[in-house]
Scaffold this active site. Structure first.
Site, PDB file in Angstrom:
ATOM      1  N   GLU A  49       0.722  -1.206   0.078  1.00 57.90           N
ATOM      2  CA  GLU A  49      -0.130   0.166   0.158  1.00 57.90           C
ATOM      3  C   GLU A  49       0.811   1.259  -0.016  1.00 57.90           C
ATOM      4  OE1 GLU A  49      -2.572  -3.333   1.947  1.00 57.90           O
ATOM      5  OE2 GLU A  49      -0.593  -2.682   2.138  1.00 57.90           O
ATOM      6  N   PHE A 111     -10.139  -7.494  15.923  1.00 54.95           N
ATOM      7  CA  PHE A 111      -8.880  -7.984  15.044  1.00 54.95           C
ATOM      8  C   PHE A 111      -8.629  -6.805  13.858  1.00 54.95           C
ATOM      9  CE2 PHE A 111      -8.021 -10.135  10.918  1.00 54.95           C
ATOM     10  CZ  PHE A 111      -6.609 -10.745  11.240  1.00 54.95           C
ATOM     11  N   GLN A 112      -7.349  -6.549  13.917  1.00 53.22           N
ATOM     12  CA  GLN A 112      -6.775  -5.499  12.936  1.00 53.22           C
ATOM     13  C   GLN A 112      -7.284  -4.059  13.309  1.00 53.22           C
ATOM     14  OE1 GLN A 112      -7.680  -6.981   9.007  1.00 53.22           O
ATOM     15  NE2 GLN A 112      -5.563  -7.660   9.091  1.00 53.22           N
ATOM     16  N   VAL A 379      15.722   8.954  -3.012  1.00 55.68           N
ATOM     17  CA  VAL A 379      16.342   9.687  -1.855  1.00 55.68           C
ATOM     18  C   VAL A 379      17.708   9.156  -1.550  1.00 55.68           C
ATOM     19  CG1 VAL A 379      16.306  10.334   0.464  1.00 55.68           C
ATOM     20  CG2 VAL A 379      14.489  10.833  -0.861  1.00 55.68           C
ATOM     21  N   PHE A 464      24.502   7.388   1.119  1.00 57.42           N
ATOM     22  CA  PHE A 464      24.625   8.652   1.665  1.00 57.42           C
ATOM     23  C   PHE A 464      24.489   8.691   2.976  1.00 57.42           C
ATOM     24  CE2 PHE A 464      22.517  12.879   2.327  1.00 57.42           C
ATOM     25  CZ  PHE A 464      23.203  13.600   1.311  1.00 57.42           C
TER      26      PHE A 464
END
Length: 573
Positions: A49, A111-112, A379, A464
């Protein structure tokens, strides 16, 4: 009468939305069923997602129109949050449908169960819980209006049973962004003109707010004899056809942009939220123009604040500006020429058998990509090379997680760009760490037949982060990556994979990739010791590198210092 979900989909279709990015789940069943039965709406299925939210944000940035993503209850919509943070900070209009657990179970630690309206509050301009079908479609209209007018994320939290409920009011309202021009009062324009006219050396710093104001910025630069420095999000809007441009400043920039800022006794800030206060001159006076008055003065104290659109405010300001000599401009341009020459010298092929210099790879991407290509750097170090070596021409676009600074943005944002235009060449400059973080969504390219061109800067490290540790005086730790051949992984996923291990193979690989009519991944082995040197080295950074060198020798890793010196000798001398 249809369901709440039917009304949502039909309203989105009426407003020109053509696709929703997401991953299905039982609490989203009514919504995905409404999409399945609507030929004018496409479901772009992703593998995570977070990718859906990044993709929606990228589509919104490309089109300027509302884009939509969706997540199922609990962990499903929880995964949206990073991409929604990015979209909200990039100020693009996104609507997120966050499904929720059954209404009767809310508050029972079911639940969830999560509390999405609290979760998304910080990364949105509007978030609301739909508890009853009677609240719709009004809450949908409010959410869409908020996203479009405030240019941000709006979230509707909808339990699955509410989405399945029938609705009496099935109107489909068209929401269009209002059109207006905002210009400061004349007295404020005169105050700004007085500051700029009194100054001997004016520098302009422009950001994303200069979109659509290219001609006006150049006219102001000519009148003020001012070099134009651009922030990362201003690059695509200001760099092209601009004789006053002297590059970037900041951690990603280079010496000429830094010099033009530090030499100024007045700075004109145009639609920018450039975040690093250490790169603003201490002794200059500041005039800032921004359409959002609350943004003014966040980074540096301001002498004159002008709330208004950059284009219309500059038009109103110009009659009050006096013509200046261009001595400051010429000095900045001369310095820019020298800086540009040094940067271009670094973009050279490595010796045979050596890993590719990332500067060379970025330069060849720039040379071989289409005139209207969309570039998306991950990035980290890819952003540095994109800022220094990709050239804009007024047709090219550059997207990225430039405000939120999230890893793994490139491939998900490419999905959003290609979702709305499969014919537009879209090239990612992917870090190996960023690519691996959401590696599964390479399958989204295959499944949705999206012809992204993924170029991997494969230096087997979080490069980086490695540099940040060295600059702080630490021996790099936990930054090494054991990578597979990403080209082989791509082939296993149904994507054309090309492996490049030296400079001689770069052009042929990129040419083949850009010509291929499907998704392609070019895995380029880059030198992990290449330093991305900022335009100004602070004493603390120099001290940090000295400490790093001492600690490296004492830890028995002195050979790394030799590799570092060997790789970067050409940058330092």
């Amino acid at each position: 009468m249809g369901t709440v979900a039917d009304t949502i989909v039909q309203t989105l279709v009426a407003n020109g939305v053509q696709r929703v990015y997401g991953l299905p789940g039982d609490s989203l069943n009514a919504f995905t069923e409404a999409i399945r039965t609507e030929d004018r709406m496409e479901w772009v299925g992703v593998r995570h997602e977070e990718t859906a939210a990044f993709a929606a944000g990228a589509e919104a940035e490309m089109t300027g129109e509302l884009a939509v993503c969706a997540g199922s209850c609990g962990p499903g919509n929880l995964h949206l949050i990073n991409g929604l943070f990015d979209a909200n900070r990039s100020r693009v209009p996104v609507l997120a449908i966050a499904a929720h657990i059954p209404t009767v179970e809310i508050g029972t630690n079911y639940f969830q169960e999560t509390h999405p309206q609290e979760l998304f509050r910080e990364c949105s301009v509007y978030v609301e819980y739909v508890a009853d079908a009677a609240q719709m479609p009004r809450l949908l209209e409010i959410a869409m209006r908020a996203a479009i007018e405030q240019r941000g994320v709006a979230v509707l939290v909808i339990p699955g049973d509410v989405a399945s409920a029938t609705i009496e009011d099935d109107r489909h309202t068209i929401i269009r962004r209002t059109q207006s021009a905002t210009v400061p009062l004349p007295v404020q324009l005169l105050e700004a003109a007085d500051v700029l006219n009194r100054a001997k050396k004016v520098t302009i710093l422009g950001g994303a707010g200069t979109a659509g104001a290219h001609a006006e910025v150049l006219a102001a630069a000519e009148r003020l004899g001012a070099p134009v420095v651009h922030a990362m999000r201003g690059k695509e809007h200001l760099e092209y056809d601009n004789p006053y441009d002297v590059g970037m400043t900041g951690l990603l920039g280079f010496a000429s942009g830094y010099r033009a800022m530090s030499d100024a006794d007045a700075v004109l800030l145009l639609g920018t939220d450039f975040p690093y206060p250490q790169f603003y001159p201490d002794d200059a006076r500041f005039v800032q123009i921004d359409i959002r008055g609350s943004q003014i003065g966040r980074r540096h104290p301001i002498d004159v604040a002008l709330q208004g659109g950059v284009r219309e405010t500059l038009v109103a300001l110009m009659p009050h500006l006096e013509q200046k000599q261009d001595r400051h401009l010429k000095d900045a341009q001369k310095h820019y020429g020298k800086t540009r020459e040094k940067l271009d010298d670094l973009a050279a092929p490595a010796r045979k058998g050596q890993a590719v210099h990332p500067q060379y790879l970025a330069r060849r991407i720039d040379a071989l990509a289409a005139d209207d290509a969309v570039f998306i750097p991950d990035v980290g170090s890819p952003v540095v090379y994109a800022s220094r070596y990709l050239t804009m021409n007024g047709k090219r676009r550059m997207l990225g997680s430039f405000s939120h600074g999230s890893m793994a943005n490139a491939v998900p944002q490419a999905i959003g760009v290609l979702g709305q235009d499969r014919a537009r060449q879209t090239v990612t400059l992917s870090g190996d760490g960023g690519l691996a973080m959401l590696l599964g969504d390479l399958l989204t390219l295959t499944q949705n037949r999206l012809p992204a061109k993924i170029v991997v800067f494969n230096n087997s490290s979080l490069n980086f982060v490695d540099l940040e540790m060295k600059a702080a005086g630490f021996v790099p730790f936990a930054t090494d990556l054991e990578n597979p051949s990403f080209a082989a992984v791509a082939e296993a996923m149904g994507i054309k994979g090309i492996r490049v291990e030296d400079s001689a193979g770069v052009d042929a690989a990129l040419t083949e990739a850009f010509a291929h009519d499907g998704p392609t991944l070019v895995d380029v082995v880059c030198d992990p010791q290449e330093l991305t040197i900022p335009p100004a080295i602070a004493f603390e950074q120099a001290k940090g590198f000295a400490l790093y060198a001492i600690r490296t020798v004492l830890s028995g890793r002195g050979d790394e210092l030799l590799d570092l010196a060997r790789t970067n000798w050409r940058q330092l001398f």
